[in-house]
Design a protein around this motif. Structure first.
Motif, PDB file in Angstrom:
ATOM      1  N   GLN A  25       0.822  -1.206   0.000  1.00 11.15           N
ATOM      2  CA  GLN A  25       0.000   0.000   0.000  1.00 11.15           C
ATOM      3  C   GLN A  25       0.859   1.259   0.000  1.00 11.15           C
ATOM      4  O   GLN A  25       0.367   2.341  -0.281  1.00 11.15           O
ATOM      5  CB  GLN A  25      -0.925   0.014   1.229  1.00 11.15           C
ATOM      6  CG  GLN A  25      -1.877  -1.161   1.286  1.00 11.15           C
ATOM      7  CD  GLN A  25      -2.806  -1.214   0.086  1.00 11.15           C
ATOM      8  OE1 GLN A  25      -3.264  -0.181  -0.403  1.00 11.15           O
ATOM      9  NE2 GLN A  25      -3.058  -2.415  -0.399  1.00 11.15           N
ATOM     10  N   ASN A  26       2.135   1.130   0.331  1.00  9.96           N
ATOM     11  CA  ASN A  26       3.073   2.241   0.302  1.00  9.96           C
ATOM     12  C   ASN A  26       3.860   2.148  -1.002  1.00  9.96           C
ATOM     13  O   ASN A  26       4.282   1.058  -1.400  1.00  9.96           O
ATOM     14  CB  ASN A  26       4.016   2.140   1.506  1.00  9.96           C
ATOM     15  CG  ASN A  26       4.957   3.311   1.620  1.00  9.96           C
ATOM     16  OD1 ASN A  26       5.710   3.591   0.705  1.00  9.96           O
ATOM     17  ND2 ASN A  26       4.914   3.968   2.765  1.00  9.96           N
ATOM     18  N   PRO A  27       4.098   3.261  -1.712  1.00 16.09           N
ATOM     19  CA  PRO A  27       4.824   3.175  -2.987  1.00 16.09           C
ATOM     20  C   PRO A  27       6.235   2.624  -2.830  1.00 16.09           C
ATOM     21  O   PRO A  27       6.709   1.868  -3.687  1.00 16.09           O
ATOM     22  CB  PRO A  27       4.842   4.606  -3.511  1.00 16.09           C
ATOM     23  CG  PRO A  27       4.241   5.456  -2.472  1.00 16.09           C
ATOM     24  CD  PRO A  27       3.626   4.598  -1.432  1.00 16.09           C
ATOM     25  N   LEU A  28       6.925   2.956  -1.746  1.00 17.15           N
ATOM     26  CA  LEU A  28       8.275   2.418  -1.532  1.00 17.15           C
ATOM     27  C   LEU A  28       8.218   0.923  -1.232  1.00 17.15           C
ATOM     28  O   LEU A  28       9.068   0.152  -1.692  1.00 17.15           O
ATOM     29  CB  LEU A  28       8.972   3.173  -0.394  1.00 17.15           C
ATOM     30  CG  LEU A  28      10.397   2.782  -0.113  1.00 17.15           C
ATOM     31  CD1 LEU A  28      11.268   2.962  -1.345  1.00 17.15           C
ATOM     32  CD2 LEU A  28      10.941   3.589   1.042  1.00 17.15           C
ATOM     33  N   GLY A  29       7.218   0.501  -0.489  1.00 17.27           N
ATOM     34  CA  GLY A  29       7.055  -0.933  -0.214  1.00 17.27           C
ATOM     35  C   GLY A  29       6.802  -1.721  -1.483  1.00 17.27           C
ATOM     36  O   GLY A  29       7.354  -2.807  -1.676  1.00 17.27           O
ATOM     37  N   LEU A  30       5.975  -1.174  -2.372  1.00 19.16           N
ATOM     38  CA  LEU A  30       5.711  -1.847  -3.647  1.00 19.16           C
ATOM     39  C   LEU A  30       6.970  -1.881  -4.513  1.00 19.16           C
ATOM     40  O   LEU A  30       7.268  -2.893  -5.156  1.00 19.16           O
ATOM     41  CB  LEU A  30       4.568  -1.157  -4.390  1.00 19.16           C
ATOM     42  CG  LEU A  30       4.144  -1.815  -5.693  1.00 19.16           C
ATOM     43  CD1 LEU A  30       3.585  -3.202  -5.428  1.00 19.16           C
ATOM     44  CD2 LEU A  30       3.129  -0.961  -6.420  1.00 19.16           C
ATOM     45  N   ALA A  31       7.737  -0.792  -4.503  1.00 20.56           N
ATOM     46  CA  ALA A  31       8.990  -0.767  -5.267  1.00 20.56           C
ATOM     47  C   ALA A  31       9.961  -1.808  -4.727  1.00 20.56           C
ATOM     48  O   ALA A  31      10.658  -2.485  -5.498  1.00 20.56           O
ATOM     49  CB  ALA A  31       9.600   0.626  -5.224  1.00 20.56           C
ATOM     50  N   LEU A  32      10.028  -1.973  -3.403  1.00 20.04           N
ATOM     51  CA  LEU A  32      10.909  -2.993  -2.821  1.00 20.04           C
ATOM     52  C   LEU A  32      10.463  -4.399  -3.205  1.00 20.04           C
ATOM     53  O   LEU A  32      11.296  -5.278  -3.439  1.00 20.04           O
ATOM     54  CB  LEU A  32      10.958  -2.839  -1.303  1.00 20.04           C
ATOM     55  CG  LEU A  32      11.728  -1.626  -0.785  1.00 20.04           C
ATOM     56  CD1 LEU A  32      11.525  -1.477   0.716  1.00 20.04           C
ATOM     57  CD2 LEU A  32      13.204  -1.751  -1.107  1.00 20.04           C
TER      58      LEU A  32
END
Length: 97
Positions: A25-32
């Motif tokens: 749900q967080n853009p950085l989490g999805l990128a990781l």
């Protein structure tokens, strides 16, 4: 899929352990998540094709077999008693220099 900047990058796992997982749900989490999967796929492809750090040596030189070194010369002879401390109380304490 709306992203929320206030969502944490990591969230607790729902498996009942004290582990954390990436939060999509967080853009950085999805990128990781995407980067982790891409890294794993690239490494598996490199391993399969023996490329990159998994490449075979370019010119393997066969080495001749050599027997292991003879270690018997460092072993004490079986008939010589060891020079360890004695447990004889009659001998008294050792003398100090």
């Amino acid at each position: 899929m709306p992203f929320d900047e206030n969502e944490p990058v990591f969230k607790r796992s729902k498996w009942g352990t004290n582990r954390y997982e990436y939060n999509p749900q967080n853009p950085l989490g999805l990128a990781l998540i995407v980067l982790s999967v891409a890294f794993a796929v690239v490494m598996l492809l490199l391993m399969q094709h023996h490329a990159g750090p998994f490449a075979r040596p370019s010119d393997p030189t066969p080495t001749q077999w050599s027997p292991p070194p003879d270690m018997s010369r460092w072993a004490p002879p079986p008939d010589v008693p060891s020079a360890g401390p004695t447990s004889d109380p009659a001998s008294g304490p050792p003398e100090l220099p």
